[in-house]
Design a protein around this motif. Structure first.
Motif, PDB file in Angstrom:
ATOM      1  N   LYS A 163       1.100   3.913  -3.268  1.00  0.00           N
ATOM      2  CA  LYS A 163       0.846   5.370  -3.174  1.00  0.00           C
ATOM      3  C   LYS A 163       2.060   6.152  -3.660  1.00  0.00           C
ATOM      4  O   LYS A 163       1.934   7.203  -4.291  1.00  0.00           O
ATOM      5  CB  LYS A 163       0.507   5.729  -1.721  1.00  0.00           C
ATOM      6  N   TRP A 192       2.104  13.461  -4.103  1.00  0.00           N
ATOM      7  CA  TRP A 192       1.131  12.387  -4.286  1.00  0.00           C
ATOM      8  C   TRP A 192       1.548  11.102  -3.590  1.00  0.00           C
ATOM      9  O   TRP A 192       0.762  10.186  -3.420  1.00  0.00           O
ATOM     10  CB  TRP A 192       0.878  12.108  -5.773  1.00  0.00           C
ATOM     11  N   SER A 248       1.266   8.561   1.992  1.00  0.00           N
ATOM     12  CA  SER A 248       0.212   7.674   2.480  1.00  0.00           C
ATOM     13  C   SER A 248      -0.034   8.026   3.943  1.00  0.00           C
ATOM     14  O   SER A 248       0.925   8.213   4.707  1.00  0.00           O
ATOM     15  CB  SER A 248       0.686   6.225   2.342  1.00  0.00           C
ATOM     16  N   ARG A 306      -8.411  10.483  -4.343  1.00  0.00           N
ATOM     17  CA  ARG A 306      -6.971  10.242  -4.500  1.00  0.00           C
ATOM     18  C   ARG A 306      -6.223  10.347  -3.182  1.00  0.00           C
ATOM     19  O   ARG A 306      -5.216   9.699  -2.969  1.00  0.00           O
ATOM     20  CB  ARG A 306      -6.349  11.284  -5.443  1.00  0.00           C
ATOM     21  N   GLY A 307      -6.611  11.247  -2.312  1.00  0.00           N
ATOM     22  CA  GLY A 307      -5.862  11.452  -1.071  1.00  0.00           C
ATOM     23  C   GLY A 307      -5.765  12.928  -0.769  1.00  0.00           C
ATOM     24  O   GLY A 307      -5.728  13.761  -1.672  1.00  0.00           O
ATOM     25  N   THR A 324      -7.094   6.528   1.974  1.00  0.00           N
ATOM     26  CA  THR A 324      -6.799   6.269   0.573  1.00  0.00           C
ATOM     27  C   THR A 324      -5.652   5.273   0.426  1.00  0.00           C
ATOM     28  O   THR A 324      -4.577   5.466   0.990  1.00  0.00           O
ATOM     29  CB  THR A 324      -6.398   7.588  -0.135  1.00  0.00           C
ATOM     30  N   GLY A 325      -5.917   4.217  -0.318  1.00  0.00           N
ATOM     31  CA  GLY A 325      -4.855   3.268  -0.648  1.00  0.00           C
ATOM     32  C   GLY A 325      -4.558   2.255   0.434  1.00  0.00           C
ATOM     33  O   GLY A 325      -3.683   1.409   0.258  1.00  0.00           O
ATOM     34  N   GLN A 326      -5.259   2.304   1.561  1.00  0.00           N
ATOM     35  CA  GLN A 326      -4.983   1.335   2.627  1.00  0.00           C
ATOM     36  C   GLN A 326      -6.044   0.247   2.591  1.00  0.00           C
ATOM     37  O   GLN A 326      -7.226   0.511   2.776  1.00  0.00           O
ATOM     38  CB  GLN A 326      -4.924   2.042   3.987  1.00  0.00           C
ATOM     39  N   SER A 377       7.676   8.249   1.069  1.00  0.00           N
ATOM     40  CA  SER A 377       6.585   8.793   0.265  1.00  0.00           C
ATOM     41  C   SER A 377       6.992   9.111  -1.165  1.00  0.00           C
ATOM     42  O   SER A 377       6.244   9.797  -1.874  1.00  0.00           O
ATOM     43  CB  SER A 377       6.054  10.072   0.932  1.00  0.00           C
ATOM     44  N   ASP A 422       0.831  -1.210   0.000  1.00  0.00           N
ATOM     45  CA  ASP A 422       0.000   0.000   0.000  1.00  0.00           C
ATOM     46  C   ASP A 422       0.867   1.263   0.000  1.00  0.00           C
ATOM     47  O   ASP A 422       0.587   2.230  -0.717  1.00  0.00           O
ATOM     48  CB  ASP A 422      -0.927   0.017   1.225  1.00  0.00           C
TER      49      ASP A 422
END
Ligand SMILES: Cc1cc2nc3c(=O)[nH]c(=O)nc-3n(C[C@H](O)[C@H](O)[C@H](O)COP(=O)(O)OP(=O)(O)OC[C@H]3O[C@@H](n4cnc5c(N)ncnc54)[C@H](O)[C@@H]3O)c2cc1C
Length: 460
Positions: A87, A433, A436, A289-290, A128-130, A428, A83
């Motif tokens: 990201k 972007w 996470s 998206r986050g 997001t993304g988790q 990151s 994850d």
């Protein structure tokens, strides 16, 4: 913020290990050193340690913890590391990602068992993304409470902390071996302290407007919500020692801070189906998206102010967050019976607002490709909060190895310099972007643990 040659310098006194900064990273390193019987001293510039840690939400990700086990959450290294890397578009150092993930459960459980810091699993939504519920927090669910509990643990363990000590210089030999530090006391006097190992736990450069403009200009117009004392000292000292710095373009932005209250409004609102519209009542990007990258889009909107729009179901969920409750008490949350009332109350063009809500309800095509089918459609009565964007903390910093040793540009580790948290390059990737949720405290706590272990091993 110099690196000075050791030659000719004498030190007033010496501590085997010196730690610069008393946030989550520095305290974790100090507790680790204490546990190994290695004397260490934290130098903290403020009158009392707080740092960005106390300003944060205090959510720390970890996989395969006993708190997940108790709630039947089946999480793995592959899922958590996967994850984080997804990201970061696979651009984070895989060895550091794996290290932080593998350290996560043992470190939180050590903090709980050895130092009496209780954790709970945050459930009810996924960032997001988790793919799993893996955020852990102290029961109060705030960074201030996390910090208070860590400080109480440090006091109980008799960790040495010298407050009012702003480190202004490192003293090092030609080969990069740090021999000591110079620091300024509140009365302006300068003192020197020798050390055999140094841990940089003084976070990143979010509090240095000039560095922000240089490295992350797209967020320079946003307010900085982190600790103002984090002015990029680790990067300056590292560069002075020939260290490699990485990913200075990476940071945690946030797209939802209540205006004018300055209170963080949880992004869980977007995760649960909420949307953002600008002052024309129009959506402008894919909110799923986050919050970090979305901050840049918010800044680009007219007046850089937008509205979070959601409904009663989402409001009930958000009430679980202390910040949100504060925002509500401060009058930031508006409620309206239907679309027309909402448009009138927020002074937005009704037609545009209706069109934006229709996108969430599957009645109109979503121009940003967001999938709204995984949550119930927004329904009246509606809720809204005016929000803006913020910079929370920077994620770029000193390149380290899996022992948290700072790396020279040659790739070799410096002899006795360690870094963690915002002082080190995070996980990151190179840009906004890649953040996470939880990457900040993950690298603060886990790399603080590793830095403490490595410094103790160096001196043993
Ligand atoms: C509003 C907000 C919400 C956030 N929420 C989360 C979250 O839920 N989860 C998450 O993972 N991350 C979150 N973050 C990010 C997180 O707060 C940071 O990544 C983390 O606290 C960094 O810890 P640290 O120990 O590296 O730095 P800090 O906690 O900032 O500690 C650094 C310390 O170093 C001291 N210092 C600096 N320079 C010197 C010097 N020269 N001499 C002496 N002392 C010095 C500072 O005074 C400070 O006390 C959030 C950040 C903000 C602003």
């Amino acid at each position: 913020m110099d690196v000075k040659p050791t030659e000719g310098e004498s030190f007033d006194t010496e501590f085997p290990v010196v730690i610069i900064g008393g946030g989550a990273c520095g305290l974790t390193a100090a507790l680790t050193l204490k546990g190994s019987g290695t004397a260490a001293l934290i130098l903290e510039q403020d009158a009392a340690p707080a740092g960005s840690t106390a300003l944060s939400s205090g959510f720390i990700p970890a996989f395969s913890t006993r708190w997940q086990g108790a709630r039947g959450v089946d999480d793995t290294l592959e899922l958590m590391a996967g994850d984080i890397q997804a990201k970061a578009k696979q651009l984070a150092d895989p060895a550091i990602v794996e290290l932080c993930c593998n350290k996560s459960a043992p470190t939180l459980e050590w903090l709980a068992d050895r130092h009496g810091i209780p954790f709970v699993l945050i459930e009810g939504f996924l960032y997001t993304g988790q793919r799993r519920a893996r955020m852990h927090a102290v029961p109060e669910r705030t960074g201030a409470a996390l910090m208070a509990r860590m400080l109480a643990a440090a006091e109980a363990a008799e960790v040495d902390i010298l407050c009012g000590a702003e480190v202004t210089a490192l003293y090092a030999d030609g080969d990069g071996r740090v021999r000591g530090v110079g620091y300024r006391r509140p009365d302006g006097s300068q003192e020197r302290l020798g050390c055999q190992a140094l841990v940089l736990a003084c976070n990143g450069f979010g509090g240095n407007a000039e560095m922000v403009r240089r490295y992350i200009p797209e967020i320079a117009a946003a307010d900085y919500f982190g600790h103002g004392g984090n002015r990029g000292h680790a990067v300056h000292w590292g560069e002075g020692l020939g260290a490699e710095v990485r990913h200075l373009g990476a940071y945690q932005g946030h797209a939802s801070v209540a205006v004018p209250h300055g209170i963080l409004i949880t992004w869980a609102i977007m995760r649960e189906g909420g949307i953002q519209v600008n002052v024309s009542g129009m959506r402008f990007a894919d909110e799923s998206r986050g919050y970090s990258e979305h901050a840049v889009d918010v800044l680009r909107q007219p007046s850089a102010e937008v509205w979070d729009i959601y409904d009663a179901r989402v409001h009930e969920m958000a009430m679980e967050f202390e910040d949100y409750r504060q925002a509500e008490a401060a009058g930031a949350v508006k409620m309206a019976a239907d679309e027309a009332a909402l448009a009138q109350s927020l002074d937005l063009p009704e037609e545009n607002l209706r069109a934006a809500l229709a996108q969430t309800q599957g009645l109109a095509e979503d121009p940003f490709g967001r999938d709204f089918t995984d949550k119930p459609a927004l329904a009246p009565p509606y809720y809204a909060i005016k929000v803006g964007a913020a910079l929370f903390h920077t994620q770029g910093g000193l390149a380290i190895d899996t022992a948290a040793r700072v790396l020279h540009k040659s790739g070799a580790p410096l002899p006795n310099l360690f870094a963690g948290g915002g002082a080190a390059c995070g996980v990151s990737g190179p840009e906004v972007w890649g953040y996470s949720s939880g990457n900040g405290l993950l690298t603060a706590v886990m790399l603080g643990r590793v830095a403490g272990e490595s410094a103790a091993a160096l001196l043993s």
